[in-house]
Design a protein around this motif. Structure first.
Motif, short mmCIF file in Angstrom:
data_model
loop_
_atom_site.label_atom_id
_atom_site.label_comp_id
_atom_site.label_asym_id
_atom_site.label_seq_id
_atom_site.Cartn_x
_atom_site.Cartn_y
_atom_site.Cartn_z
N PRO A 221 0.55 -1.19 0.11
CA PRO A 221 -0.02 -0.23 -0.10
C PRO A 221 0.99 1.02 0.14
O PRO A 221 0.19 2.04 -0.80
N ALA A 222 2.05 1.15 0.56
CA ALA A 222 2.77 2.15 1.30
C ALA A 222 3.45 2.88 -0.97
O ALA A 222 3.93 3.67 -1.16
N GLN A 223 3.36 1.43 -1.54
CA GLN A 223 4.25 1.88 -3.15
C GLN A 223 3.15 2.72 -3.73
O GLN A 223 3.62 2.97 -4.53
N GLY A 244 9.07 1.52 8.62
CA GLY A 244 10.59 1.16 7.55
C GLY A 244 9.89 0.72 6.56
O GLY A 244 10.57 0.55 4.98
N ALA A 245 8.60 0.22 6.57
CA ALA A 245 7.78 -0.95 5.54
C ALA A 245 7.60 0.45 4.47
O ALA A 245 7.16 -0.24 3.20
N LEU A 246 7.22 1.39 5.03
CA LEU A 246 6.69 2.82 4.08
C LEU A 246 7.74 3.14 3.08
O LEU A 246 7.89 3.30 2.10
N SER A 247 8.76 3.20 3.93
CA SER A 247 10.13 3.70 3.35
C SER A 247 10.44 3.01 1.85
O SER A 247 11.17 3.50 0.79
N ALA A 248 10.27 1.00 1.56
CA ALA A 248 10.82 0.54 0.91
C ALA A 248 9.69 1.04 0.04
O ALA A 248 10.42 0.27 -1.86
N GLY A 249 8.46 0.96 0.43
CA GLY A 249 7.05 1.31 -0.99
C GLY A 249 7.24 2.31 -0.96
O GLY A 249 7.57 2.69 -2.81
N SER A 250 7.82 3.30 -1.01
CA SER A 250 8.94 4.26 -1.63
C SER A 250 10.02 4.57 -2.85
O SER A 250 9.70 4.64 -3.46
N VAL A 251 10.56 3.77 -1.83
CA VAL A 251 11.89 3.59 -3.27
C VAL A 251 11.23 2.59 -4.07
O VAL A 251 12.02 2.85 -5.40
N LEU A 252 10.60 1.20 -4.03
CA LEU A 252 10.44 0.68 -4.83
C LEU A 252 9.98 1.37 -6.02
O LEU A 252 9.52 1.27 -7.53
#
Length: 356
Positions: A221-223, A244-252
């Protein structure tokens, strides 16, 4: 003793001795009171204890890992003869369901209830009810408003947000356009991180918040949220991610849209840390240790044994940056690919934290 022997008055000596004895009794009474100072604890509760783990939802990997630390701690305490059983519930994100599940634990007269709250306010009444019935109640991570419980255990979420925001300000030299990524609205840990960031942002007028999101602490959902924002905002200088999971979604999302990566904050999510290293990001992160759950079980058992447990246990925030990220990634294979690389913990650490 020599002072007493030099007294010329036997009656004075006797009065002094009587006073000393009374003081000793008072001191002993005070010590006994202090050793049983944990809130809520009353009644005839004997080991081995039955513990309840009232979780708001179990789907996110962070929650699964946290439950793992709880079950591991219970296993240790079972071997020590201190815990008999662990009852686990999952409210599937519904605060009203969580209230009903906690009430069932109260009705079953469990000895302790560990709570990860789905609402900072809705659970106040049922938690206070548990406390009034002599049940040890320990609340961690997502906190409730009421103080009618045994202990709250957490990092300082406000400090979390402030330090992340200050890092972003420093990276952008006080000027730039940023997007803020938050966890679910209404969850205290998410709201408090965001509140902590605001004074820093207010003090640095050159930082413009373009927009912000609220999503579950999951990558997908973050991505999706960040992908939509990338289409709408051609200029983004930084991502102040408060999870943290939000950050991974953003980077992707940045990668799949072919956008250049920007300074990004986050947590100790394995995927984010690996992407940080792989993409050569400018990154900063901290950690909400999964073992807060294990510490909560340990604290509840300590309280049930009559030991003093602080009303609030503050767990220090570590900093993960370019100088320390390697030490986390070196242990990555011990954690799920979509999980969090948390630090080691043991009884000595727990005792140190409870001695605050």
């Amino acid at each position: 003793m020599k002072n007493f022997e030099n007294c010329t008055s036997a009656s004075l000596r006797n009065r002094l001795l009587a006073g000393a004895a009374a003081a000793a009794v008072l001191l002993a009474f005070s010590a006994g009171t202090a050793s049983a100072a944990a809130n809520c604890i009353k009644g005839d509760r004997k080991a081995p204890y039955t513990i309840g783990w009232a979780n708001i939802y179990s789907v996110p990997t962070w929650m699964k890992q946290t439950e793992g630390t709880i079950t591991d701690e219970v296993a240790v305490l079972k071997k020590d003869g201190l815990v008999k059983d662990l009852k686990i519930t999952d409210a599937q994100g519904n605060a009203q369901t969580q209230i009903q599940q906690i009430q069932s634990m109260i009705d079953a007269n469990l000895d302790a209830i560990i709570v990860e709250a789905g609402s900072s306010t809705a659970l106040d009444r049922v938690i206070s009810d548990a406390c009034s019935k002599g049940i040890a109640v320990v609340n961690f991570d997502s906190l409730v408003d009421t103080n009618n419980l045994t202990a709250k255990i957490n990092t300082d979420s406000s400090e979390w947000g402030a330090r992340a925001a200050q890092w972003m300000v420093d990276q952008l030299h006080g000027k730039g356009k940023i997007i803020i990524m938050n966890g679910p609205a209404g969850v205290s840990v998410s709201d408090d991180r965001r509140k902590g960031a605001q004074p820093v942002l207010d003090a640095n007028k050159g930082i413009q918040v373009i927009t912000e999101t609220n999503t579950e602490y999951n990558v997908a959902p973050a991505q999706e949220a960040m992908t939509s924002l990338l289409f709408a905002n051609p200029e983004i200088d930084g991502v102040l991610s408060l999870g943290g999971a939000l950050s991974a979604g953003s980077v992707l999302a940045f990668e799949r849209q072919g956008r250049e990566q920007v300074p990004t904050t986050g947590e100790n999510a394995r995927q984010f840390l690996e992407l940080w290293k792989e993409k050569g990001l400018k990154g900063w992160a901290t950690m909400q240790p999964n073992w807060l759950g294990a510490l909560s079980v340990y604290a509840a058992v300590q309280a049930l044994q009559g030991k003093n447990v602080p009303a609030f246990v503050k767990v220090p925030l570590p900093v993960i940056d370019d100088s320390s990220i390697g030490s986390y990634l070196a242990r990555a294979d011990k954690f799920p690919a979509d999980g969090y690389i948390y630090s080691d913990y043991d009884k000595a650490l727990f005792d140190k934290l409870l001695a605050q």
